[in-house]
Design a protein around this motif. Structure first.
Motif, PDB file in Angstrom:
ATOM      1  N   ARG A 157      17.180  -4.174  -5.481  1.00 41.49           N
ATOM      2  CA  ARG A 157      15.816  -3.907  -5.032  1.00 41.49           C
ATOM      3  C   ARG A 157      15.761  -3.665  -3.517  1.00 41.49           C
ATOM      4  O   ARG A 157      14.863  -4.152  -2.822  1.00 41.49           O
ATOM      5  N   LEU A 158      16.749  -2.930  -3.015  1.00 38.25           N
ATOM      6  CA  LEU A 158      16.784  -2.629  -1.589  1.00 38.25           C
ATOM      7  C   LEU A 158      15.642  -1.678  -1.235  1.00 38.25           C
ATOM      8  O   LEU A 158      15.114  -0.971  -2.095  1.00 38.25           O
ATOM      9  N   GLY A 159      15.268  -1.665   0.041  1.00 38.14           N
ATOM     10  CA  GLY A 159      14.121  -0.850   0.418  1.00 38.14           C
ATOM     11  C   GLY A 159      14.225  -0.278   1.807  1.00 38.14           C
ATOM     12  O   GLY A 159      15.226  -0.441   2.516  1.00 38.14           O
ATOM     13  N   TYR A 160      13.147   0.391   2.190  1.00 38.95           N
ATOM     14  CA  TYR A 160      13.037   0.956   3.533  1.00 38.95           C
ATOM     15  C   TYR A 160      11.636   0.672   4.046  1.00 38.95           C
ATOM     16  O   TYR A 160      10.636   0.883   3.344  1.00 38.95           O
ATOM     17  N   ALA A 161      11.565   0.142   5.287  1.00 41.32           N
ATOM     18  CA  ALA A 161      10.280  -0.158   5.915  1.00 41.32           C
ATOM     19  C   ALA A 161       9.928   0.956   6.891  1.00 41.32           C
ATOM     20  O   ALA A 161      10.580   1.085   7.934  1.00 41.32           O
ATOM     21  N   PRO A 162       8.918   1.790   6.596  1.00 38.63           N
ATOM     22  CA  PRO A 162       8.580   2.897   7.498  1.00 38.63           C
ATOM     23  C   PRO A 162       7.821   2.453   8.746  1.00 38.63           C
ATOM     24  O   PRO A 162       7.869   3.121   9.785  1.00 38.63           O
ATOM     25  N   GLY A 163       7.121   1.317   8.670  1.00 39.09           N
ATOM     26  CA  GLY A 163       6.312   0.882   9.805  1.00 39.09           C
ATOM     27  C   GLY A 163       5.047   1.709   9.918  1.00 39.09           C
ATOM     28  O   GLY A 163       4.540   2.248   8.932  1.00 39.09           O
ATOM     29  N   SER A 164       4.498   1.766  11.134  1.00 37.49           N
ATOM     30  CA  SER A 164       3.286   2.553  11.419  1.00 37.49           C
ATOM     31  C   SER A 164       2.098   2.132  10.560  1.00 37.49           C
ATOM     32  O   SER A 164       1.224   2.951  10.243  1.00 37.49           O
ATOM     33  N   GLY A 165       2.079   0.888  10.152  1.00 43.63           N
ATOM     34  CA  GLY A 165       0.936   0.383   9.398  1.00 43.63           C
ATOM     35  C   GLY A 165       0.922   0.775   7.936  1.00 43.63           C
ATOM     36  O   GLY A 165      -0.042   0.461   7.221  1.00 43.63           O
ATOM     37  N   ALA A 166       1.994   1.416   7.441  1.00 41.34           N
ATOM     38  CA  ALA A 166       1.996   1.880   6.048  1.00 41.34           C
ATOM     39  C   ALA A 166       1.925   0.713   5.071  1.00 41.34           C
ATOM     40  O   ALA A 166       1.216   0.774   4.060  1.00 41.34           O
ATOM     41  N   LEU A 167       2.642  -0.359   5.358  1.00 43.71           N
ATOM     42  CA  LEU A 167       2.627  -1.508   4.453  1.00 43.71           C
ATOM     43  C   LEU A 167       1.268  -2.194   4.466  1.00 43.71           C
ATOM     44  O   LEU A 167       0.739  -2.558   3.412  1.00 43.71           O
ATOM     45  N   VAL A 168       0.695  -2.382   5.646  1.00 37.26           N
ATOM     46  CA  VAL A 168      -0.611  -3.039   5.745  1.00 37.26           C
ATOM     47  C   VAL A 168      -1.651  -2.264   4.950  1.00 37.26           C
ATOM     48  O   VAL A 168      -2.452  -2.847   4.203  1.00 37.26           O
ATOM     49  N   ARG A 169      -1.645  -0.942   5.074  1.00 33.65           N
ATOM     50  CA  ARG A 169      -2.610  -0.131   4.319  1.00 33.65           C
ATOM     51  C   ARG A 169      -2.391  -0.287   2.808  1.00 33.65           C
ATOM     52  O   ARG A 169      -3.354  -0.381   2.031  1.00 33.65           O
ATOM     53  N   HIS A 170      -1.134  -0.320   2.416  1.00 35.09           N
ATOM     54  CA  HIS A 170      -0.820  -0.456   0.994  1.00 35.09           C
ATOM     55  C   HIS A 170      -1.293  -1.808   0.452  1.00 35.09           C
ATOM     56  O   HIS A 170      -1.910  -1.862  -0.625  1.00 35.09           O
ATOM     57  N   LEU A 171      -1.017  -2.876   1.179  1.00 37.59           N
ATOM     58  CA  LEU A 171      -1.405  -4.209   0.709  1.00 37.59           C
ATOM     59  C   LEU A 171      -2.922  -4.383   0.705  1.00 37.59           C
ATOM     60  O   LEU A 171      -3.476  -5.047  -0.178  1.00 37.59           O
ATOM     61  N   ARG A 172      -3.604  -3.795   1.681  1.00 35.33           N
ATOM     62  CA  ARG A 172      -5.073  -3.852   1.682  1.00 35.33           C
ATOM     63  C   ARG A 172      -5.628  -3.178   0.423  1.00 35.33           C
ATOM     64  O   ARG A 172      -6.560  -3.675  -0.211  1.00 35.33           O
ATOM     65  N   ALA A 173      -5.039  -2.039   0.087  1.00 29.65           N
ATOM     66  CA  ALA A 173      -5.498  -1.313  -1.096  1.00 29.65           C
ATOM     67  C   ALA A 173      -5.278  -2.121  -2.368  1.00 29.65           C
ATOM     68  O   ALA A 173      -5.992  -1.947  -3.360  1.00 29.65           O
ATOM     69  N   LYS A 174      -4.289  -3.028  -2.323  1.00 32.47           N
ATOM     70  CA  LYS A 174      -4.009  -3.882  -3.479  1.00 32.47           C
ATOM     71  C   LYS A 174      -4.873  -5.142  -3.486  1.00 32.47           C
ATOM     72  O   LYS A 174      -4.768  -5.957  -4.399  1.00 32.47           O
ATOM     73  N   GLY A 175      -5.700  -5.301  -2.459  1.00 24.59           N
ATOM     74  CA  GLY A 175      -6.627  -6.423  -2.446  1.00 24.59           C
ATOM     75  C   GLY A 175      -6.157  -7.661  -1.720  1.00 24.59           C
ATOM     76  O   GLY A 175      -6.799  -8.709  -1.799  1.00 24.59           O
ATOM     77  N   PHE A 176      -5.043  -7.566  -0.992  1.00 33.07           N
ATOM     78  CA  PHE A 176      -4.555  -8.733  -0.254  1.00 33.07           C
ATOM     79  C   PHE A 176      -5.271  -8.838   1.082  1.00 33.07           C
ATOM     80  O   PHE A 176      -5.564  -7.836   1.743  1.00 33.07           O
ATOM     81  N   SER A 177      -5.530 -10.059   1.505  1.00 34.87           N
ATOM     82  CA  SER A 177      -6.235 -10.289   2.763  1.00 34.87           C
ATOM     83  C   SER A 177      -5.264 -10.257   3.943  1.00 34.87           C
ATOM     84  O   SER A 177      -4.047 -10.375   3.771  1.00 34.87           O
ATOM     85  N   GLU A 178      -5.819 -10.132   5.142  1.00 30.92           N
ATOM     86  CA  GLU A 178      -4.995 -10.149   6.347  1.00 30.92           C
ATOM     87  C   GLU A 178      -4.286 -11.485   6.498  1.00 30.92           C
ATOM     88  O   GLU A 178      -3.115 -11.542   6.893  1.00 30.92           O
ATOM     89  N   SER A 179      -4.982 -12.575   6.167  1.00 28.44           N
ATOM     90  CA  SER A 179      -4.352 -13.891   6.301  1.00 28.44           C
ATOM     91  C   SER A 179      -3.181 -14.029   5.331  1.00 28.44           C
ATOM     92  O   SER A 179      -2.168 -14.659   5.669  1.00 28.44           O
ATOM     93  N   ASP A 180      -3.296 -13.443   4.128  1.00 25.02           N
ATOM     94  CA  ASP A 180      -2.179 -13.464   3.187  1.00 25.02           C
ATOM     95  C   ASP A 180      -0.959 -12.763   3.778  1.00 25.02           C
ATOM     96  O   ASP A 180       0.167 -13.268   3.705  1.00 25.02           O
TER      97      ASP A 180
END
Length: 644
Positions: A157-180
């Motif tokens: 399950r290796l991956g690549y982190a692009p940065g530039s806020g891509a993960l934060v946007r993805h997790l927000r869309a999934k309903g996770f809070s900033e504190s999470d």
């Protein structure tokens, strides 16, 4: 509901989690009669003393007296809570639990963080496998250059982190809070207060707990940049001094081989596993700690081999490893001994490079021939000095003896000291005298050596497993256990009575249908052990509510009444050659005979006692004795156990 789960969900998970399969993944099982037997993974032993009943879905070790169902096995082996064990088994079986439907465990802080990590790992993996950005392509090229391409990223399950806020946007869309996100350490707050990705332009390695759930990440920068490796910071899920990369995949091999290979990096572990060396794990940006050793020792019972890189950093790690020398490594430790060994790879190579250049077999040979850590440390100290000069030999002698300071009173230390004397051309008497005057190094707080495998269990063997003074088993096929002092204080008749009580309770758990045939035995027996009385009441209550209750359900419910239930109710095996439906009435009658004998004895004691007894009471007692004796004769006349 147990642990917030419905009984229906617990039964679904239990039905989908075959105990024999799960135990067999950790330790080899061998059939014996209707049961399966193995060496217990919870204490050191050479002769199998743990049985797995595939029909009742229960396990019990006659050496350390642990036992239970599939949940208790996973809890104990992986160090999980009941809730986490249920979730781990549910995830394994692909079951969605009632408490986790709808996406998140709203009542579980750690549950939310696990889901953040799991979703993050999925996002990173998808970026690595499908993204067409230059960064993702560089990540794939890097992995391919390390022989970690092809199917390896999918398996790990290796991956690549692009940065530039891509993960934060993805997790927000999934309903996770900033504190999470912040608490899971996959995001952080910038100076201007905005939420940003923690990992940027890195190859990502998900870090799993012992049960296989993602709890953190490690990232390797693509190209140039600092730090080269970046791990998650400490979180409620992730503690670097306890977690080992690859442990979830290595557990079965650690248990079956008895040996652990400890590396220093993620790619080393992956490369070794892919090459067939599947008992490899790695620390995560820290030196090996006592907590790591304790964790490894739950699985690898015999030997831990440190595999040090040949570069300067690897050699510094080798020097730090000498801090773990203590008396548990000496022959005096007996059965509690675990061997710590070490090897430095030649040519300045790390394990991944070594396997790539030379193959797996040469590395296996190096591991097999690894020096005991004490000898390894002595050789390193001697090699650091010029033994061709008097000054060099003197310094080498002092440095090498320091390795032995923690075990200076042992025969092993004295043997090594004689060898050092020979290498440094010193008199044995002088060297032994210097050894005796050495002061053991002070341990840093929290760094005292963990108890060797089995040390706690050794103490447990000196007490009764059920509080009744009996620690053995009535099963003829089970290994014998030493009788504790509390049992020796009982008469032979009392010990036999307690054995029969426990054997009947175990039989009723193993065969709930027989318990339904003899409810009067559970309800009317005068149990000599208070614990047995509690367990009998629990069994009767469960079967009254659900006549179809499984063996595991009986044990789980009884454990709620008394925590010792798992140890007691799993502690006997069927008598070889004797059917349970023949044994059950024999045991029931045996207890009934004992109760009748006790009642007769009580009546006679009343008649012969100092308390005045009037004629009516005397006549009543006399008639009672006559009736009980008549019943006793009838029971004894039919009380025959067919030969096995």
């Amino acid at each position: 509901m147990a642990g917030g789960f419905s009984d229906e969900d617990l039964q679904r998970v239990r039905d989908a989690s075959d105990l024999a399969t799960i135990v067999g993944e950790r330790v080899p099982l061998r059939p014996k009669g209707r049961d399966l037997w193995c060496c217990c993974p919870f204490h050191q032993e050479k002769t199998p003393s743990m049985k797995v009943d595939p029909h009742a879905q229960l396990w019990h070790c006659f050496g350390c007296h642990e036992g239970g169902d599939v949940f208790s096995f996973v809890m104990k082996l992986d160090g999980l809570s009941f809730v986490d064990a249920v979730h781990a088994l549910a995830q394994r079986a692909g079951i969605t639990l009632e408490s986790s439907r709808g996406r998140r465990l709203s009542d579980s802080r750690k549950g939310r963080l696990r889901e953040v990590c799991d979703e993050t790992a999925s996002f990173f993996h998808l970026e690595l496998m499908r993204s067409r950005t230059p960064g993702a392509q560089e990540a794939r090229t890097y992995l391919a250059g390390r022989d970690l391409g092809g199917e390896v990223p999918g398996r790990w399950r290796l991956g690549y982190a692009p940065g530039s806020g891509a993960l934060v946007r993805h997790l927000r869309a999934k309903g996770f809070s900033e504190s999470d996100m912040i608490e899971a350490n996959v995001a952080s707050t910038s100076r201007d207060g905005r939420l940003r990705d923690r990992f940027y332009n890195r190859v990502m390695f998900p870090i799993n707990d012992a049960a296989g759930a993602c709890i953190a990440f490690g990232g390797r920068v693509i190209g140039q940049g600092e730090p080269k490796y970046l791990n998650s910071q400490e979180t409620p899920l992730f503690h670097k001094s306890h977690v080992l990369f690859g442990l979830d995949r290595a557990k079965a091999s650690l248990t079956s081989t008895g040996t652990a290979v400890v590396c220093e990096g993620y790619t080393d572990v992956i490369a070794l596993h892919e090459a067939g060396i599947q008992n490899a794990v790695a620390t995560l940006g820290t030196a090996l700690t006592m907590s790591h050793i304790r964790t490894i020792s739950r699985h690898a019972r015999h030997r831990i081999v440190y595999l040090f890189d040949g570069d300067a950093a690897g050699q510094r790690a080798a020097d730090r490893a000498l801090e773990f020398i203590d008396d548990s490594m000496t022959p005096e430790a007996g059965r509690l001994r675990i061997e710590l060994a070490a090897v430095t790879l030649p040519g300045g190579l790390d394990p991944a490079d070594f396997v790539r250049q030379h193959g797996a077999q040469p590395l296996r040979e190096l591991i097999e021939n690894a020096q005991p850590l004490i000898a390894y440390g002595i050789e390193r100290r001697l090699a650091a000095h010029d033994l061709g000069t008097a000054e060099g030999r003197t310094r080498a002698l002092t440095a090498a003896l320091e390795v032995l300071a923690p075990i200076k009173g042992s025969l092993l230390a004295k043997d090594y000291a004689v060898q050092i004397a020979d290498r440094c051309r010193a008199r044995e008497e002088d060297v032994l005298d210097r050894l005796a005057r050495l002061r053991p190094p002070a341990r840093r707080e929290g760094e005292s050596r963990a108890a060797a495998p089995g040390r706690e269990q050794a103490g447990a063997a000196a007490t009764s497993s059920d509080g009744s003074g009996f620690s053995g088993t009535s099963s003829e096929s089970a290994p014998a256990a030493a009788a504790p002092s509390s049992e020796r204080s009982l008469s032979e008749a009392e010990r036999n009575r307690i054995r029969v009580e426990r054997e009947l309770l175990c039989l009723f758990v193993r065969r709930p249908d027989l318990a339904l045939s003899y409810p009067q035995a559970l309800a009317q027996t005068t149990w000599r052990s208070d614990l047995h009385a509690t367990l009998a009441t629990s069994l009767l209550a469960t079967l009254s509510e659900s006549a179809g209750a499984s063996s595991a359900t009986l044990v789980t419910n009884a454990a709620r009444a008394d925590a010792r239930a798992e140890r007691v109710l799993t502690a006997s095996a069927p008598r070889e050659g004797l059917a349970d439906d023949v044994l059950a009435p024999y045991l029931v009658d045996d207890l009934a005979i004992g109760d009748l004998e006790a009642a007769v004895a009580d009546m006679r004691a009343t008649l012969a006692g100092s308390r005045p007894v009037d004629s009516d009471e005397r006549e009543m007692l006399f008639q009672g004795i006559v009736e009980l004796q008549r019943s006793l004769r009838a029971l004894r006349a039919q009380h025959r156990l067919p030969s096995a």
